[in-house]
Design a protein around this motif. Structure first.
Motif, PDB file in Angstrom:
ATOM      1  N   ASP A  80      15.755   5.900  -0.696  1.00 16.97           N
ATOM      2  CA  ASP A  80      17.501   6.580  -0.492  1.00 16.97           C
ATOM      3  C   ASP A  80      18.132   5.648   0.348  1.00 16.97           C
ATOM      4  O   ASP A  80      19.406   5.220   0.895  1.00 16.97           O
ATOM      5  CB  ASP A  80      16.991   8.023  -0.107  1.00 16.97           C
ATOM      6  N   SER A  81      16.851   4.775   1.053  1.00 17.44           N
ATOM      7  CA  SER A  81      17.727   3.720   1.981  1.00 17.44           C
ATOM      8  C   SER A  81      19.012   2.837   1.545  1.00 17.44           C
ATOM      9  O   SER A  81      19.726   2.217   1.554  1.00 17.44           O
ATOM     10  CB  SER A  81      16.646   3.027   3.255  1.00 17.44           C
ATOM     11  N   MET A  82      18.091   2.785   0.386  1.00 18.89           N
ATOM     12  CA  MET A  82      18.624   1.243  -0.806  1.00 18.89           C
ATOM     13  C   MET A  82      21.001   2.160  -1.195  1.00 18.89           C
ATOM     14  O   MET A  82      21.796   1.455  -1.771  1.00 18.89           O
ATOM     15  CB  MET A  82      18.141   1.117  -2.035  1.00 18.89           C
ATOM     16  N   LEU A  91      22.705  -0.684  -4.329  1.00 21.47           N
ATOM     17  CA  LEU A  91      21.556  -0.301  -4.901  1.00 21.47           C
ATOM     18  C   LEU A  91      22.306  -1.245  -6.094  1.00 21.47           C
ATOM     19  O   LEU A  91      22.145  -1.354  -6.377  1.00 21.47           O
ATOM     20  CB  LEU A  91      21.312   1.251  -5.523  1.00 21.47           C
ATOM     21  N   GLU A  92      23.968  -0.820  -6.197  1.00 20.07           N
ATOM     22  CA  GLU A  92      24.332  -1.372  -7.415  1.00 20.07           C
ATOM     23  C   GLU A  92      24.672  -2.822  -7.379  1.00 20.07           C
ATOM     24  O   GLU A  92      24.124  -3.441  -8.332  1.00 20.07           O
ATOM     25  CB  GLU A  92      25.928  -0.608  -6.872  1.00 20.07           C
ATOM     26  N   SER A  93      24.543  -2.975  -5.743  1.00 21.22           N
ATOM     27  CA  SER A  93      24.362  -4.810  -5.936  1.00 21.22           C
ATOM     28  C   SER A  93      23.481  -4.895  -6.349  1.00 21.22           C
ATOM     29  O   SER A  93      22.357  -5.936  -6.763  1.00 21.22           O
ATOM     30  CB  SER A  93      24.924  -5.374  -4.644  1.00 21.22           C
ATOM     31  N   ALA A  94      21.789  -4.353  -5.501  1.00 21.88           N
ATOM     32  CA  ALA A  94      20.846  -5.040  -6.258  1.00 21.88           C
ATOM     33  C   ALA A  94      20.662  -4.957  -7.664  1.00 21.88           C
ATOM     34  O   ALA A  94      20.309  -6.342  -8.061  1.00 21.88           O
ATOM     35  CB  ALA A  94      19.647  -4.029  -5.706  1.00 21.88           C
ATOM     36  N   VAL A 141      12.391  -9.401  -5.843  1.00 24.22           N
ATOM     37  CA  VAL A 141      12.429  -8.282  -5.087  1.00 24.22           C
ATOM     38  C   VAL A 141      13.517  -7.698  -4.658  1.00 24.22           C
ATOM     39  O   VAL A 141      13.436  -8.575  -3.303  1.00 24.22           O
ATOM     40  CB  VAL A 141      10.662  -8.611  -4.424  1.00 24.22           C
ATOM     41  N   VAL A 142      14.545  -6.641  -4.961  1.00 21.31           N
ATOM     42  CA  VAL A 142      14.969  -6.530  -3.788  1.00 21.31           C
ATOM     43  C   VAL A 142      14.947  -5.287  -3.697  1.00 21.31           C
ATOM     44  O   VAL A 142      14.624  -4.313  -4.608  1.00 21.31           O
ATOM     45  CB  VAL A 142      16.466  -6.442  -5.033  1.00 21.31           C
ATOM     46  N   SER A 143      14.974  -5.648  -1.841  1.00 21.13           N
ATOM     47  CA  SER A 143      14.347  -4.208  -1.408  1.00 21.13           C
ATOM     48  C   SER A 143      15.265  -4.292   0.413  1.00 21.13           C
ATOM     49  O   SER A 143      15.440  -5.442   0.544  1.00 21.13           O
ATOM     50  CB  SER A 143      13.126  -4.147  -1.147  1.00 21.13           C
ATOM     51  N   VAL A 230      19.798 -13.097   1.539  1.00 21.91           N
ATOM     52  CA  VAL A 230      20.596 -11.786   1.102  1.00 21.91           C
ATOM     53  C   VAL A 230      21.305 -11.640   0.491  1.00 21.91           C
ATOM     54  O   VAL A 230      21.534 -12.274  -0.315  1.00 21.91           O
ATOM     55  CB  VAL A 230      21.043 -12.013   2.765  1.00 21.91           C
ATOM     56  N   LEU A 231      21.010 -10.177   0.034  1.00 22.71           N
ATOM     57  CA  LEU A 231      21.878  -9.427  -0.670  1.00 22.71           C
ATOM     58  C   LEU A 231      23.250  -8.888  -0.326  1.00 22.71           C
ATOM     59  O   LEU A 231      23.156  -8.516   0.759  1.00 22.71           O
ATOM     60  CB  LEU A 231      20.675  -8.727  -1.587  1.00 22.71           C
ATOM     61  N   ASP A 232      24.007  -9.823  -0.514  1.00 19.99           N
ATOM     62  CA  ASP A 232      25.571  -8.706  -0.159  1.00 19.99           C
ATOM     63  C   ASP A 232      25.784  -7.974  -1.176  1.00 19.99           C
ATOM     64  O   ASP A 232      25.711  -7.580  -2.119  1.00 19.99           O
ATOM     65  CB  ASP A 232      26.681 -10.779  -0.776  1.00 19.99           C
ATOM     66  N   GLU A 233      26.311  -7.107  -0.229  1.00 13.44           N
ATOM     67  CA  GLU A 233      26.377  -5.752  -1.069  1.00 13.44           C
ATOM     68  C   GLU A 233      27.788  -6.191  -2.112  1.00 13.44           C
ATOM     69  O   GLU A 233      27.881  -5.239  -3.232  1.00 13.44           O
ATOM     70  CB  GLU A 233      26.900  -4.539   0.161  1.00 13.44           C
ATOM     71  N   LEU A 234      28.129  -6.559  -1.795  1.00 11.22           N
ATOM     72  CA  LEU A 234      29.689  -6.261  -3.107  1.00 11.22           C
ATOM     73  C   LEU A 234      29.524  -7.578  -4.300  1.00 11.22           C
ATOM     74  O   LEU A 234      29.379  -7.321  -5.343  1.00 11.22           O
ATOM     75  CB  LEU A 234      30.776  -7.330  -2.319  1.00 11.22           C
TER      76      LEU A 234
END
Length: 247
Positions: A80-82, A91-94, A141-143, A230-234
């Motif tokens: 849920d936090s993703m 989650l979409e970006s992941a 691993v994307v988390s 770092v995973l960029d949200e966009l």
């Protein structure tokens, strides 16, 4: 060869460590020249470049890129936090990052789809990867890594066995919490709601805590022999390339 696949091969982390634990490039019997470097004891003498040695007056070794097939696998945290985010969910970006990871495979590579229990728990998912993947596999691993205890040894065990890459989701309000006064705050992970007062001091404490947690997590991943970004949200695909120094 895609740029990402080439970068993965060139920067491949062996499932063992040498010296101080630094990752090493795969050096083998392939044909793609990578670089010249000074000879070190244990190098294959057949790789000595005598012309370069004559120019520098020091033994020089030709480093070549080993032509090997990759085994690729990805774990995407869909807890849920993703689902938090400012313009869209993390989650979409992941999932974009995982798609880009799989898309870099060529015809000789193998993609392993890891089946993990739901709801997603990172520790259990890492156990599945450790049990299923062959030694030396490339694992993404994307988390947000929230549910992995600070004393958990799994990161070290996987970093020893596989070539591991982590994309760490950044808190959407990393640069500042846009709240003030008395507000109701819902925990993205367990759904609990609390009534809190948020002023200037609380916003500064939040900003500092977010940055300190991220720094500590990256230090922990580096110590465990993981490459990390770092995973960029966009844009998940660009985030993955940045982790390899490609964007």
């Amino acid at each position: 060869m895609s740029a990402l696949r080439e970068a993965l091969l060139r920067g491949k982390r062996r499932p063992r460590r040498s010296g101080a634990g630094s990752p090493t490039i795969y050096r083998g019997d392939g044909y793609e020249f990578v670089e010249l470097r000074e000879y070190v004891p244990g190098d294959d003498v057949r790789r000595i470049d005598w012309a370069a040695t004559a120019r520098t007056a020091q033994l020089q070794t030709r480093v070549v890129l080993e032509d090997v097939a990759l085994t690729l696998a990805a774990l995407v945290d869909d807890s849920d936090s993703m689902r938090a985010g400012r313009t869209r969910s993390l989650l979409e970006s992941a999932r974009e990052a995982a798609d880009a990871w799989h898309a870099c495979a060529d015809g000789s590579d193998r993609i392993v789809h890891l089946e993990v229990d739901r709801p997603f728990e990172l520790s259990r998912a890492l156990d599945v990867a450790a049990a299923v993947l062959p030694r030396g596999a490339a694992l993404l691993v994307v988390s947000d890594f929230w549910d992995l205890p600070a004393d958990d040894e799994r990161l070290f065990l996987l970093g020893w066995k596989f070539d591991c890459t982590a994309l760490v989701t950044r808190d959407p309000w990393h640069d500042g919490l846009p709240l003030g006064g008395f507000v109701s705050v819902r925990d993205a992970q367990d759904g609990s709601v609390q009534r809190l007062f948020i002023g200037k001091r609380e916003r500064e404490r939040y900003r500092r805590a977010v940055r300190e947690r991220e720094e500590t997590l990256f230090e922990r991943l580096a110590a465990a022999n993981w490459r990390a970004g770092v995973l960029d949200e966009l844009n998940g695909g660009v985030s993955l390339k940045r982790a390899f120094g490609l964007a």
